[in-house]
Enzyme design. Structure first.
Site, PDB file in Angstrom:
ATOM      1  N   LYS A 195       0.846  -1.208   0.000  1.00 36.76           N
ATOM      2  CA  LYS A 195       0.000   0.000   0.000  1.00 36.76           C
ATOM      3  C   LYS A 195       0.873   1.247   0.000  1.00 36.76           C
ATOM      4  O   LYS A 195       1.626   1.486   0.940  1.00 36.76           O
ATOM      5  CB  LYS A 195      -0.880   0.046   1.248  1.00 36.76           C
ATOM      6  CG  LYS A 195      -1.847   1.239   1.195  1.00 36.76           C
ATOM      7  CD  LYS A 195      -2.505   1.527   2.508  1.00 36.76           C
ATOM      8  CE  LYS A 195      -1.805   2.581   3.327  1.00 36.76           C
ATOM      9  NZ  LYS A 195      -1.804   3.924   2.722  1.00 36.76           N
ATOM     10  N   GLY A 247       7.195   4.557   8.291  1.00 34.01           N
ATOM     11  CA  GLY A 247       6.304   5.675   8.566  1.00 34.01           C
ATOM     12  C   GLY A 247       6.537   6.219   9.957  1.00 34.01           C
ATOM     13  O   GLY A 247       7.655   6.146  10.482  1.00 34.01           O
ATOM     14  N   SER A 248       5.476   6.713  10.565  1.00 32.12           N
ATOM     15  CA  SER A 248       5.633   7.389  11.855  1.00 32.12           C
ATOM     16  C   SER A 248       5.801   6.394  12.998  1.00 32.12           C
ATOM     17  O   SER A 248       5.334   5.250  12.926  1.00 32.12           O
ATOM     18  CB  SER A 248       4.425   8.280  12.120  1.00 32.12           C
ATOM     19  OG  SER A 248       3.273   7.480  12.210  1.00 32.12           O
ATOM     20  N   THR A 249       6.430   6.849  14.055  1.00 36.50           N
ATOM     21  CA  THR A 249       6.656   5.991  15.215  1.00 36.50           C
ATOM     22  C   THR A 249       5.333   5.589  15.847  1.00 36.50           C
ATOM     23  O   THR A 249       5.162   4.442  16.283  1.00 36.50           O
ATOM     24  CB  THR A 249       7.577   6.715  16.222  1.00 36.50           C
ATOM     25  OG1 THR A 249       8.837   6.929  15.569  1.00 36.50           O
ATOM     26  CG2 THR A 249       7.822   5.894  17.470  1.00 36.50           C
ATOM     27  N   GLY A 252       3.836   2.863  13.824  1.00 37.31           N
ATOM     28  CA  GLY A 252       4.712   1.698  13.994  1.00 37.31           C
ATOM     29  C   GLY A 252       4.436   0.976  15.312  1.00 37.31           C
ATOM     30  O   GLY A 252       4.353  -0.249  15.365  1.00 37.31           O
ATOM     31  N   CYS A 303      13.379  10.678   6.881  1.00 38.24           N
ATOM     32  CA  CYS A 303      13.427  10.127   8.235  1.00 38.24           C
ATOM     33  C   CYS A 303      14.824  10.292   8.847  1.00 38.24           C
ATOM     34  O   CYS A 303      14.958  10.450  10.050  1.00 38.24           O
ATOM     35  CB  CYS A 303      13.009   8.670   8.234  1.00 38.24           C
ATOM     36  SG  CYS A 303      13.793   7.719   6.929  1.00 38.24           S
TER      37      CYS A 303
HETATM   38  P1  NDP Z   1       2.000   7.466   8.842  1.00 40.95           P
HETATM   39  O1  NDP Z   1       2.823   6.634   9.733  1.00 40.95           O
HETATM   40  O2  NDP Z   1       0.572   7.661   9.193  1.00 40.95           O
HETATM   41  O3  NDP Z   1       2.022   6.861   7.367  1.00 40.95           O
HETATM   42  C1  NDP Z   1       2.858   5.851   6.856  1.00 40.95           C
HETATM   43  C2  NDP Z   1       2.035   4.802   6.123  1.00 40.95           C
HETATM   44  O4  NDP Z   1       1.246   4.053   7.040  1.00 40.95           O
HETATM   45  C3  NDP Z   1       1.049   5.385   5.122  1.00 40.95           C
HETATM   46  O5  NDP Z   1       0.927   4.521   4.022  1.00 40.95           O
HETATM   47  C4  NDP Z   1      -0.205   5.420   5.947  1.00 40.95           C
HETATM   48  O6  NDP Z   1      -1.381   5.554   5.210  1.00 40.95           O
HETATM   49  C5  NDP Z   1      -0.141   4.103   6.681  1.00 40.95           C
HETATM   50  N1  NDP Z   1      -0.948   4.013   7.888  1.00 40.95           N
HETATM   51  C6  NDP Z   1      -1.511   5.019   8.625  1.00 40.95           C
HETATM   52  N2  NDP Z   1      -2.163   4.515   9.687  1.00 40.95           N
HETATM   53  C7  NDP Z   1      -2.009   3.170   9.637  1.00 40.95           C
HETATM   54  C8  NDP Z   1      -2.443   2.081  10.468  1.00 40.95           C
HETATM   55  N3  NDP Z   1      -3.152   2.280  11.575  1.00 40.95           N
HETATM   56  N4  NDP Z   1      -2.075   0.832  10.139  1.00 40.95           N
HETATM   57  C9  NDP Z   1      -1.329   0.599   9.027  1.00 40.95           C
HETATM   58  N5  NDP Z   1      -0.908   1.574   8.203  1.00 40.95           N
HETATM   59  C10 NDP Z   1      -1.231   2.841   8.503  1.00 40.95           C
HETATM   60  O7  NDP Z   1       2.685   8.848   8.637  1.00 40.95           O
HETATM   61  P2  NDP Z   1       1.963  10.220   8.249  1.00 40.95           P
HETATM   62  O8  NDP Z   1       1.803  10.232   6.799  1.00 40.95           O
HETATM   63  O9  NDP Z   1       0.733  10.444   9.055  1.00 40.95           O
HETATM   64  O10 NDP Z   1       3.061  11.268   8.721  1.00 40.95           O
HETATM   65  C11 NDP Z   1       3.088  11.692  10.079  1.00 40.95           C
HETATM   66  C12 NDP Z   1       4.486  11.871  10.577  1.00 40.95           C
HETATM   67  O11 NDP Z   1       5.164  10.631  10.521  1.00 40.95           O
HETATM   68  C13 NDP Z   1       5.336  12.804   9.751  1.00 40.95           C
HETATM   69  O12 NDP Z   1       5.159  14.114  10.109  1.00 40.95           O
HETATM   70  C14 NDP Z   1       6.715  12.302  10.071  1.00 40.95           C
HETATM   71  O13 NDP Z   1       7.145  12.870  11.268  1.00 40.95           O
HETATM   72  C15 NDP Z   1       6.522  10.811  10.243  1.00 40.95           C
HETATM   73  N6  NDP Z   1       6.860  10.049   9.024  1.00 40.95           N
HETATM   74  C16 NDP Z   1       8.019   9.356   9.007  1.00 40.95           C
HETATM   75  C17 NDP Z   1       8.383   8.682   7.863  1.00 40.95           C
HETATM   76  C18 NDP Z   1       9.647   7.912   7.793  1.00 40.95           C
HETATM   77  O14 NDP Z   1      10.172   7.707   6.698  1.00 40.95           O
HETATM   78  N7  NDP Z   1      10.171   7.428   8.879  1.00 40.95           N
HETATM   79  C19 NDP Z   1       7.580   8.709   6.654  1.00 40.95           C
HETATM   80  C20 NDP Z   1       6.338   9.415   6.794  1.00 40.95           C
HETATM   81  C21 NDP Z   1       6.034  10.065   7.947  1.00 40.95           C
HETATM   82  P3  NDP Z   1      -1.835   7.060   4.875  1.00 40.95           P
HETATM   83  O15 NDP Z   1      -0.913   7.519   3.846  1.00 40.95           O
HETATM   84  O16 NDP Z   1      -3.175   6.962   4.377  1.00 40.95           O
HETATM   85  O17 NDP Z   1      -1.758   7.829   6.158  1.00 40.95           O
END
Ligand code: NDP
Length: 490
Positions: A195, A247-249, A252, A303
């Site tokens: 996804k 993605g976000s902590t 995670g 990140c």
């Molecule tokens: P998220 O962690 O929400 O998004 C990462 C991925 O996870 C996206 O595909 C998201 O879908 C999906 N997702 C969201 N909620 C769930 C869930 N409950 N179960 C499984 N998958 C899920 O990051 P955000 O986009 O909300 O960004 C927020 C903050 O996270 C940023 O400001 C940044 O600080 C951090 N971040 C860190 C990243 C990294 O590379 N380490 C990358 C992105 C963000 P969807 O896109 O629909 O939200």
């Protein structure tokens, strides 16, 4: 200081450099009005859709599916069928062949992908063209090479695939994160349900075209689009054997809780608050370029961004002066212009998060500097920002901003630099700038970070493992290490 150096030091900042527009042609990309889910090698008509936009202009680009639980289940079933019906059993050299093909097609179509990536994500074309695309292709090449050598990578451990991998990726490097996830999974003999992030689905959807061109057997890679609910469905699906998340902590941690006791393998690549550490013996002009690349590359949506600058006290003033001068030369604007250094913020939501954290920095007492720059009226934009006078307790020194915002702190001794650098719940990356090799090694031994760059920053290579400590997650992507999470070793 020589007379020449003194003159250069006083040279006026070229505040009004004008560049003729150098737009990359957009017509190489053909967008459909609506995209479905790519399941079993076919496009599945989506039950629900949403509109994906260009963050630079807010212009709608296409309608994209919001996968329902049934659609996710169909994708997982297709991946399972492909796994059982041949993919896990075909000769590893055949798997390699498909990966090599994908890599070559990505290279052939790299301009098209680069334009699409900048259009949908807001990143400057020179970055998608020179970083995202070459690295994405390189990942497929690299793992293609491992596919038929797993027995040598893990001698006496009988490496076997796990089954179906559920992969959830973020919006900062949409195609590159896809490559980081899909290439090792396939090389190890797994099938995939992936996804992309809600705001940046288009390059993953165009990638489905590449899969068809490469004649990858149907169902080996399935792509479903949607928001976090779709990601959550993948995570909890009984048909998924391994989850890989970037993605976000917070998300995670939620995934880790959901999977506890399930027996599914998990890798998490989460946030960071990296220290970029400049010693007084560093080559300062080079270090300033490294600071710029560390935090303003990809609008700071990285990140491993060097978001905390630790400068040795004795060189604080020259470094800050040089940095401010360099900031005035950064060109912020149209991501599709080849001269652009800093593009658009990926989404309204992310812009609001950056604005909120920047406001907290000013309120807590830090001093803000932004170079004069005119931001476009439409779209989501934030000027490159530097904070000085930052205390370690401030939110801007603690929390991941994920935007073009740098917080500067100082230190006196190497011990103090290590202590401050490690004073974070994260541990993804760090940078060290010094001319002494022994100091680099001394620092690298003590920094609690998965990656330590020396006299450079934000350098990536598919052969080099990447991943974190502490709240930055666990598991490694890239290198031989990146195969391990996709294998059962007995
Ligand atoms: P998220 O962690 O929400 O998004 C990462 C991925 O996870 C996206 O595909 C998201 O879908 C999906 N997702 C969201 N909620 C769930 C869930 N409950 N179960 C499984 N998958 C899920 O990051 P955000 O986009 O909300 O960004 C927020 C903050 O996270 C940023 O400001 C940044 O600080 C951090 N971040 C860190 C990243 C990294 O590379 N380490 C990358 C992105 C963000 P969807 O896109 O629909 O939200």
């Amino acid at each position: 200081m020589t007379e020449l150096e003194r003159k250069q030091e006083r040279a006026p900042v070229p505040s009004a450099w004008t560049y003729a527009p150098a737009p990359e042609a957009r017509d190489i990309v053909t967008l459909r009005e609506q995209y479905g889910h790519f399941v079993g090698g076919e496009w599945l008509e989506p039950k629900e859709t949403y509109t994906t936009i260009s963050p630079a202009t807010e212009e709608p680009l296409a309608e994209v599916g919001q996968a329902t639980p049934e659609e996710v289940a169909a994708a997982v079933d297709a991946a399972r069928a492909a796994y059982d019906n041949g993919w896990s059993e075909i000769a590893p050299s055949e798997r390699a062949k498909y990966l090599f093909r994908i890599a070559r097609i990505l290279q052939e179509r790299s301009r098209e992908f680069a334009v699409l990536e900048s259009l949908n994500g807001g990143k400057p074309i020179k970055e998608s063209r020179d970083v995202d695309l070459p690295l994405s292709a390189a990942h497929f090449f690299y793992y293609a090479g491992w596919a038929d050598k797993l027995e040598y990578a893990f001698p006496n451990q009988r490496p076997r695939p796990l089954g179906v991998a559920g992969q959830i990726i973020p919006w900062n490097f949409p195609l590159l994160m896809l490559a980081w996830k899909i290439a090792p999974a396939l090389a190890a003999g797994n099938t995939v349900v992936l996804k992309p992030a809600e705001t940046t689905p288009l390059s993953a959807l165009l990638f489905c075209d590449v899969l068809r061109q490469a004649e990858l057997p149907p169902g080996v890679v399935n792509i479903v689009t949607g928001d976090g609910r779709t990601g959550a469905e993948i995570v909890k699906s009984d048909g998924v054997d391994k989850v890989a998340f970037t993605g976000s902590t917070d998300v995670g941690k939620a995934i880790q809780r959901e999977l506890a006791g399930s027996g599914k393998k998990l890798t998490l690549e989460l946030g960071g608050k990296a220290a970029n550490i400049i010693f007084d013996d560093a080559a300062l002009d080079q270090a300033v370029e490294g600071i710029i690349n560390g935090i303003y590359f990809n609008q700071g949506h990285v990140c491993c961004a060097g978001s905390r600058l630790l400068v040795q006290e004795s060189i604080y003033e020259p470094v800050v002066d040089k940095l401010k001068r360099r900031l005035t030369t950064l060109r912020v604007g149209d991501p599709l212009d080849k001269n652009t250094d800093v593009g658009a913020i990926n989404s309204k939501q992310q812009l609001e998060k950056i604005q909120q954290l920047v406001a907290s920095g000013a309120e807590e007492g830090a001093e803000i500097y932004q170079p004069p720059c005119r931001l476009p009226e439409k779209g989501y934009w934030f000027a490159p920002t530097v904070f000085t006078n930052v205390a370690q307790s401030y939110r801007i020194a603690q929390e991941e901003i994920f935007g073009p915002v740098l917080s500067i702190l100082t230190f006196r001794t190497p011990e103090e630099a290590v202590e401050k650098a490690n004073n974070t719940p994260y541990g993804l990356s760090a940078g060290v700038w010094t001319e002494k090799g022994s100091r680099i090694l001394w620092m690298a031994e003590r920094l609690r970070a998965g990656v330590v760059w020396a006299n450079t920053y934000n350098r990536f290579d598919p052969s080099s493992p990447f991943g974190g400590y502490k709240e930055s997650g666990f598991g490694r992507e890239g290198g031989r290490h990146g195969l391990e999470p996709y294998l059962r070793l007995t």
